[in-house]
Design a protein around this motif. Structure first.
Motif, PDB file in Angstrom:
ATOM      1  N   VAL A   1     -15.176 -16.015  17.293  1.00  0.00           N
ATOM      2  CA  VAL A   1     -15.966 -14.961  16.466  1.00  0.00           C
ATOM      3  C   VAL A   1     -16.944 -15.936  15.840  1.00  0.00           C
ATOM      4  N   ILE A   2     -16.386 -17.334  15.405  1.00  0.00           N
ATOM      5  CA  ILE A   2     -17.320 -18.231  14.622  1.00  0.00           C
ATOM      6  C   ILE A   2     -18.501 -18.513  15.753  1.00  0.00           C
ATOM      7  N   TYR A   3     -18.087 -19.023  16.840  1.00  0.00           N
ATOM      8  CA  TYR A   3     -19.105 -19.242  17.782  1.00  0.00           C
ATOM      9  C   TYR A   3     -20.124 -18.393  18.284  1.00  0.00           C
ATOM     10  N   SER A   4     -19.692 -17.184  18.253  1.00  0.00           N
ATOM     11  CA  SER A   4     -20.452 -16.029  18.971  1.00  0.00           C
ATOM     12  C   SER A   4     -21.439 -15.675  17.890  1.00  0.00           C
ATOM     13  N   TYR A   5     -20.815 -15.782  16.413  1.00  0.00           N
ATOM     14  CA  TYR A   5     -21.762 -15.382  15.291  1.00  0.00           C
ATOM     15  C   TYR A   5     -22.845 -16.585  15.213  1.00  0.00           C
ATOM     16  N   LEU A   6     -22.357 -17.894  15.183  1.00  0.00           N
ATOM     17  CA  LEU A   6     -23.753 -18.840  14.964  1.00  0.00           C
ATOM     18  C   LEU A   6     -24.400 -19.152  16.063  1.00  0.00           C
ATOM     19  N   MET A   7     -23.991 -18.621  17.400  1.00  0.00           N
ATOM     20  CA  MET A   7     -24.744 -18.928  18.593  1.00  0.00           C
ATOM     21  C   MET A   7     -25.737 -17.562  18.922  1.00  0.00           C
ATOM     22  N   GLY A   8     -25.550 -16.685  18.038  1.00  0.00           N
ATOM     23  CA  GLY A   8     -26.242 -15.255  18.205  1.00  0.00           C
ATOM     24  C   GLY A   8     -25.841 -14.644  19.436  1.00  0.00           C
ATOM     25  N   ILE A   9     -24.745 -14.466  19.662  1.00  0.00           N
ATOM     26  CA  ILE A   9     -23.944 -13.795  21.002  1.00  0.00           C
ATOM     27  C   ILE A   9     -23.530 -12.478  20.249  1.00  0.00           C
ATOM     28  N   GLU A  10     -23.932 -11.073  21.141  1.00  0.00           N
ATOM     29  CA  GLU A  10     -23.581 -10.019  20.800  1.00  0.00           C
ATOM     30  C   GLU A  10     -22.165 -10.022  20.660  1.00  0.00           C
ATOM     31  N   PRO A  11     -21.627  -9.223  19.578  1.00  0.00           N
ATOM     32  CA  PRO A  11     -20.185  -9.130  19.403  1.00  0.00           C
ATOM     33  C   PRO A  11     -19.477  -8.462  20.466  1.00  0.00           C
ATOM     34  N   LYS A  12     -20.008  -7.509  21.437  1.00  0.00           N
ATOM     35  CA  LYS A  12     -19.170  -7.026  22.425  1.00  0.00           C
ATOM     36  C   LYS A  12     -18.848  -8.107  23.427  1.00  0.00           C
ATOM     37  N   LYS A  13     -19.569  -9.264  23.468  1.00  0.00           N
ATOM     38  CA  LYS A  13     -19.269 -10.338  24.397  1.00  0.00           C
ATOM     39  C   LYS A  13     -18.281 -11.424  23.805  1.00  0.00           C
TER      40      LYS A  13
ATOM     41  N   MET B   1     -10.461 -25.454  25.204  1.00  0.00           N
ATOM     42  CA  MET B   1      -9.236 -25.691  24.418  1.00  0.00           C
ATOM     43  C   MET B   1      -9.247 -27.175  24.099  1.00  0.00           C
ATOM     44  N   HIS B   2      -8.595 -27.524  23.073  1.00  0.00           N
ATOM     45  CA  HIS B   2      -8.289 -28.943  22.642  1.00  0.00           C
ATOM     46  C   HIS B   2      -9.488 -30.098  22.643  1.00  0.00           C
ATOM     47  N   CYS B   3     -10.545 -29.512  22.258  1.00  0.00           N
ATOM     48  CA  CYS B   3     -11.660 -30.375  22.210  1.00  0.00           C
ATOM     49  C   CYS B   3     -12.574 -29.894  21.097  1.00  0.00           C
ATOM     50  N   VAL B   4     -13.598 -30.921  20.966  1.00  0.00           N
ATOM     51  CA  VAL B   4     -14.472 -30.537  19.920  1.00  0.00           C
ATOM     52  C   VAL B   4     -15.840 -30.135  20.354  1.00  0.00           C
ATOM     53  N   ILE B   5     -16.305 -28.851  19.657  1.00  0.00           N
ATOM     54  CA  ILE B   5     -17.585 -28.328  19.955  1.00  0.00           C
ATOM     55  C   ILE B   5     -18.342 -28.559  18.691  1.00  0.00           C
ATOM     56  N   GLN B   6     -19.571 -29.347  19.055  1.00  0.00           N
ATOM     57  CA  GLN B   6     -20.379 -29.684  17.840  1.00  0.00           C
ATOM     58  C   GLN B   6     -21.607 -28.495  17.952  1.00  0.00           C
ATOM     59  N   LEU B   7     -21.937 -27.782  16.919  1.00  0.00           N
ATOM     60  CA  LEU B   7     -22.991 -26.944  16.915  1.00  0.00           C
ATOM     61  C   LEU B   7     -24.053 -27.431  15.797  1.00  0.00           C
ATOM     62  N   ASN B   8     -25.108 -27.230  15.856  1.00  0.00           N
ATOM     63  CA  ASN B   8     -26.028 -27.803  15.176  1.00  0.00           C
ATOM     64  C   ASN B   8     -27.165 -26.740  14.612  1.00  0.00           C
TER      65      ASN B   8
ATOM     66  N   GLN C   1     -23.822 -29.197   5.119  1.00  0.00           N
ATOM     67  CA  GLN C   1     -22.949 -30.706   5.261  1.00  0.00           C
ATOM     68  C   GLN C   1     -22.337 -30.272   6.547  1.00  0.00           C
ATOM     69  N   PRO C   2     -21.775 -31.237   7.315  1.00  0.00           N
ATOM     70  CA  PRO C   2     -20.896 -30.989   8.395  1.00  0.00           C
ATOM     71  C   PRO C   2     -19.491 -30.170   7.946  1.00  0.00           C
ATOM     72  N   VAL C   3     -19.271 -29.524   8.810  1.00  0.00           N
ATOM     73  CA  VAL C   3     -17.944 -28.680   8.673  1.00  0.00           C
ATOM     74  C   VAL C   3     -16.991 -28.795   9.983  1.00  0.00           C
ATOM     75  N   VAL C   4     -15.852 -29.106   9.510  1.00  0.00           N
ATOM     76  CA  VAL C   4     -14.894 -29.047  10.636  1.00  0.00           C
ATOM     77  C   VAL C   4     -13.932 -27.679  10.592  1.00  0.00           C
ATOM     78  N   VAL C   5     -13.990 -26.905  11.739  1.00  0.00           N
ATOM     79  CA  VAL C   5     -13.024 -25.894  11.865  1.00  0.00           C
ATOM     80  C   VAL C   5     -12.039 -25.934  12.897  1.00  0.00           C
ATOM     81  N   ILE C   6     -10.635 -25.982  12.387  1.00  0.00           N
ATOM     82  CA  ILE C   6      -9.744 -25.920  13.319  1.00  0.00           C
ATOM     83  C   ILE C   6      -8.863 -24.728  13.039  1.00  0.00           C
TER      84      ILE C   6
END
Length: 105
Positions: free
Chosen positions: A69-81, A89-96, A56-61
């Protein structure tokens, strides 16, 4: 505690730690008893695993560190980056979710 201090005040009160963190934000904690980005990954690991499994959709604030951390994990970006991701900032980013990983809309 470093709460409420400016960057220059942090550098003044915690010069060695501030310099070390500038060179390695992934492993070096924030001055004044804060967390490193690796600490954040470990602390919110249960959340990350739940987000991946969620149907289900989730909103994270949250603050920028957690969002990176959440974005890099979900997008498969290596931790060092992760500490250097530039997120708006101050906007909505939608990840599917898409197979393995996510895509940004």
């Amino acid at each position: 505690s470093a709460e409420g201090l400016t960057h220059s005040e942090l550098a003044e009160q915690y010069p060695k730690l501030t310099k070390a963190r500038t060179e390695n934000k992934l492993e070096v904690p924030f001055p004044g008893g804060g967390e490193s980005y690796l600490d954040l990954f470990k602390r919110i690991e249960p959340l990350l695993l739940n987000l991946v499994a969620e149907t289900q959709p989730v909103v994270v604030i949250s603050h920028l560190g957690i969002l990176r951390v959440i974005y890099s994990y979900l997008m498969g970006i290596e931790p060092k980056k992760c500490p250097y991701l530039e997120l708006p900032m101050h906007c909505v980013i939608q990840l599917n979710p898409k197979g393995y990983g996510s895509e940004e809309w």
